[in-house]
Design a protein around this motif. Structure first.
Motif, PDB file in Angstrom:
ATOM      1  N   VAL A   1       0.844  -1.197   0.000  1.00  0.00           N
ATOM      2  CA  VAL A   1       0.000   0.000   0.000  1.00  0.00           C
ATOM      3  C   VAL A   1       0.880   1.247   0.000  1.00  0.00           C
ATOM      4  N   GLU A   2       1.889   1.275   0.874  1.00  0.00           N
ATOM      5  CA  GLU A   2       2.770   2.437   0.946  1.00  0.00           C
ATOM      6  C   GLU A   2       3.529   2.638  -0.359  1.00  0.00           C
ATOM      7  N   THR A   3       3.985   1.561  -0.971  1.00  0.00           N
ATOM      8  CA  THR A   3       4.693   1.670  -2.249  1.00  0.00           C
ATOM      9  C   THR A   3       3.795   2.303  -3.308  1.00  0.00           C
ATOM     10  N   GLY A   4       2.543   1.867  -3.377  1.00  0.00           N
ATOM     11  CA  GLY A   4       1.605   2.447  -4.335  1.00  0.00           C
ATOM     12  C   GLY A   4       1.353   3.922  -4.070  1.00  0.00           C
ATOM     13  N   LEU A   5       1.218   4.282  -2.793  1.00  0.00           N
ATOM     14  CA  LEU A   5       0.998   5.684  -2.446  1.00  0.00           C
ATOM     15  C   LEU A   5       2.226   6.542  -2.765  1.00  0.00           C
ATOM     16  N   LEU A   6       3.406   6.012  -2.493  1.00  0.00           N
ATOM     17  CA  LEU A   6       4.618   6.747  -2.842  1.00  0.00           C
ATOM     18  C   LEU A   6       4.749   6.914  -4.352  1.00  0.00           C
ATOM     19  N   ASP A   7       4.371   5.888  -5.113  1.00  0.00           N
ATOM     20  CA  ASP A   7       4.367   6.010  -6.572  1.00  0.00           C
ATOM     21  C   ASP A   7       3.436   7.135  -7.008  1.00  0.00           C
ATOM     22  N   MET A   8       2.246   7.213  -6.377  1.00  0.00           N
ATOM     23  CA  MET A   8       1.301   8.275  -6.706  1.00  0.00           C
ATOM     24  C   MET A   8       1.875   9.635  -6.305  1.00  0.00           C
ATOM     25  N   ALA A   9       2.487   9.729  -5.133  1.00  0.00           N
ATOM     26  CA  ALA A   9       3.083  10.990  -4.695  1.00  0.00           C
ATOM     27  C   ALA A   9       4.153  11.457  -5.678  1.00  0.00           C
ATOM     28  N   HIS A  10       4.971  10.522  -6.145  1.00  0.00           N
ATOM     29  CA  HIS A  10       6.025  10.881  -7.109  1.00  0.00           C
ATOM     30  C   HIS A  10       5.420  11.263  -8.459  1.00  0.00           C
TER      31      HIS A  10
END
Length: 133
Positions: A26-35
């Motif tokens: 979940v965090e990886t996906g959110l960080l991808d979205m943030a980037h």
């Protein structure tokens, strides 16, 4: 610098819910979205990420960098929609820590403070995108 009134767009998540999801995925996906949105940690200067909010027929969406998909936003107030439609600015705030569904304004404020000081909140300034594509 006083930017005047701001609309807010908070992106949160309740934690892993689907088969195969973990806190890490979940965090990886959110960080991808943030980037993809060009957001910065809350401790840094809030970047202008360009026009990302789209409005059409009473519906709002966020262009988050996917080539063919946008994120449809939940129903928003007329005041929020008018602010954006008239060229007002919005802050996108994306939190990495889970937040329970139904959390009220006080809980969201506390969440943003807590995650912001730990760089678990990413932010950017956006506005109306003139094209819906």
């Amino acid at each position: 610098m006083d930017t005047g009134p701001l609309a807010w767009l908070f992106i949160g998540h309740p934690g892993p819910r689907r088969n195969g999801e973990t806190p890490t995925t979940v965090e990886t996906g959110l960080l991808d979205m943030a980037h993809a949105l060009c957001l910065a940690p809350a401790s840094q200067k809030t970047p202008n990420i360009g026009g990302r909010v789209m409005l059409r027929a009473g519906t709002a969406a966020l262009s988050y960098g996917h080539p063919t998909t946008v994120m449809r936003l939940p129903p928003t107030s007329r005041q929020w929609m008018s602010h954006i439609a008239l060229g007002g600015l919005a802050v996108v705030a994306l939190g990495l820590d889970p937040i329970p569904p139904g959390t009220g304004q006080d809980g969201i404020d506390e969440y943003m403070h807590r995650t912001g000081i730990r760089d678990r909140l990413y932010m950017g300034m956006t506005s109306l995108r003139r094209r819906w594509t």
